[in-house]
Design a protein around this motif. Structure first.
Motif, short mmCIF file in Angstrom:
data_model
loop_
_atom_site.label_atom_id
_atom_site.label_comp_id
_atom_site.label_asym_id
_atom_site.label_seq_id
_atom_site.Cartn_x
_atom_site.Cartn_y
_atom_site.Cartn_z
N PRO A 279 40.53 -41.24 54.85
CA PRO A 279 41.37 -40.14 54.38
C PRO A 279 42.86 -40.52 54.32
CG PRO A 279 39.80 -39.32 55.97
CD PRO A 279 39.71 -40.82 55.99
N ALA A 280 43.34 -41.27 55.30
CA ALA A 280 44.75 -41.67 55.29
C ALA A 280 45.04 -42.59 54.11
CB ALA A 280 45.12 -42.36 56.60
N GLU B 274 52.41 -29.35 49.28
CA GLU B 274 52.12 -29.95 47.97
C GLU B 274 51.10 -31.07 48.13
OE1 GLU B 274 56.35 -29.29 45.62
OE2 GLU B 274 56.17 -30.96 47.04
N VAL B 275 51.24 -31.86 49.17
CA VAL B 275 50.28 -32.94 49.41
C VAL B 275 48.89 -32.35 49.62
CG1 VAL B 275 49.61 -34.84 50.92
CG2 VAL B 275 52.01 -34.50 50.35
N ALA B 276 48.79 -31.28 50.41
CA ALA B 276 47.49 -30.64 50.67
C ALA B 276 46.89 -30.09 49.39
CB ALA B 276 47.65 -29.54 51.71
N ARG B 277 47.71 -29.51 48.54
CA ARG B 277 47.21 -28.96 47.27
C ARG B 277 46.69 -30.07 46.37
NH1 ARG B 277 49.45 -28.17 42.42
NH2 ARG B 277 51.54 -28.64 43.13
N ALA C 76 46.44 -33.10 56.83
CA ALA C 76 47.47 -33.05 57.88
C ALA C 76 47.26 -34.19 58.88
CB ALA C 76 47.43 -31.70 58.60
N LYS C 77 46.02 -34.43 59.25
CA LYS C 77 45.72 -35.53 60.18
C LYS C 77 46.07 -36.88 59.55
CE LYS C 77 42.02 -37.46 62.97
NZ LYS C 77 40.61 -37.39 63.36
#
Length: 91
Positions: free
Chosen positions: A7-8, A26-29, A42-43
């Motif tokens: 994921p990272a 914005e990154v999450a979207r 977030a992690k």
């Protein structure tokens, strides 16, 4: 980059494709298009910051450290997913 979780690495490639600083929201979207939940994003952002891959230069926006820009070019993302990410960035 090989030590990063999947994921990272995916979030790093999204940041590389974006090319401009983004807020965490914005990154999450955008990473929703890359099949990552907000919690996983977030992690991943915390992991990237801990390794020095990303930084937050101003106003809580996150971007790749300059040393990683060439390495995080979206190559982890398949072509269809890269296209979805680019569309989300333009929205």
């Amino acid at each position: 980059l090989d030590t990063l979780s999947a994921p990272a690495r995916r979030v790093a490639d999204v940041l590389g494709v974006a090319g401009v600083p983004l807020t965490a929201e914005e990154v999450a979207r955008v990473t929703e298009a890359a099949d990552l939940t907000a919690a996983a994003t977030a992690k991943a952002l915390r992991e990237l910051a801990a390794w020095g891959v990303s930084r937050q230069p101003r106003q809580g926006r996150v971007q790749l450290h300059d040393a990683f820009r060439l390495l995080c070019d979206g190559s982890v993302l398949d072509a269809g997913l890269r296209e979805l990410v680019l569309r989300r960035l333009c929205d």
